[in-house]
Design a protein around this motif. Structure first.
Motif, short mmCIF file in Angstrom:
data_model
loop_
_atom_site.label_atom_id
_atom_site.label_comp_id
_atom_site.label_asym_id
_atom_site.label_seq_id
_atom_site.Cartn_x
_atom_site.Cartn_y
_atom_site.Cartn_z
N ALA A 63 0.81 -1.22 0.00
CA ALA A 63 0.00 0.00 0.00
C ALA A 63 0.85 1.27 0.00
O ALA A 63 0.40 2.32 -0.46
CB ALA A 63 -0.94 0.00 1.19
N SER A 64 2.08 1.20 0.49
CA SER A 64 2.93 2.39 0.56
C SER A 64 3.53 2.77 -0.79
O SER A 64 4.04 3.88 -0.95
CB SER A 64 4.05 2.16 1.58
OG SER A 64 4.87 1.08 1.16
N LYS A 65 3.48 1.86 -1.77
CA LYS A 65 4.03 2.16 -3.09
C LYS A 65 3.00 2.90 -3.94
O LYS A 65 1.81 2.61 -3.86
CB LYS A 65 4.44 0.87 -3.80
CG LYS A 65 5.66 0.22 -3.22
CD LYS A 65 6.13 -0.92 -4.09
CE LYS A 65 7.42 -1.49 -3.56
NZ LYS A 65 7.91 -2.57 -4.41
N PRO A 66 3.47 3.84 -4.76
CA PRO A 66 2.53 4.56 -5.63
C PRO A 66 2.07 3.66 -6.78
O PRO A 66 2.75 2.70 -7.14
CB PRO A 66 3.36 5.73 -6.15
CG PRO A 66 4.78 5.25 -6.10
CD PRO A 66 4.84 4.31 -4.91
N PRO A 67 0.91 3.97 -7.36
CA PRO A 67 0.44 3.19 -8.51
C PRO A 67 1.45 3.31 -9.66
O PRO A 67 2.01 4.37 -9.88
CB PRO A 67 -0.89 3.83 -8.88
CG PRO A 67 -1.21 4.80 -7.81
CD PRO A 67 0.01 5.05 -7.00
#
Length: 141
Positions: A63-67
């Motif tokens: 969840a901490s990674k950007p799309p």
């Protein structure tokens, strides 16, 4: 009709075709022909369904990674010319007159990571419609 951009799609083209076909089928399931009062709703439903599926399919596991991608989806619905079956050759809607339509897109981007895909939903023809959906993706760096 489906075409690929110069890059690899963020999801397999077969999956993109399935998502888009199902979005069109769901949006048009109760339509019997072009209806000016409903065409905006149909386009919005197709666009939103495809976008949600693309975002879900490409979301990072953390969840901490950007799309990894940004998307645009365009849906065009055109009324075919003659929609009265009795006026069509042999009484078949498939022989009814069609209005001309041409659509084109262009972009300046990284050909290794960005791209576009265009799809014509053939299931709309029996309703006297042409539906063309274009998906564009841009890699986030």
């Amino acid at each position: 009709m489906a075409t690929e951009g110069a890059s690899t799609s963020p999801i397999p083209i077969d999956d993109l075709t399935k998502i888009t076909t199902e979005a069109c089928e769901e949006a048009l399931k109760t339509s019997n022909g072009y209806d000016h009062d409903n065409v905006g709703t149909w386009n919005s439903q197709i666009i939103n369904t495809v976008l949600k599926a693309l975002i879900s399919a490409t979301a990072p596991s953390e969840a901490s990674k950007p799309p990894p991608f940004r998307f645009t989806v365009n849906s065009t619905i055109v009324q075919q010319g003659v929609i009265d079956e009795s006026a069509a050759a042999d009484g078949a809607l498939s022989n009814a007159g069609k209005r001309g339509m041409h659509s084109a897109s262009g972009a300046f981007w990284d050909v290794n990571r960005d791209g576009m895909w265009t799809f014509k939903y053939t299931g709309a023809e029996e309703r006297g419609l042409d539906v063309v959906v274009c998906v564009t993706w841009f890699a986030v760096v």
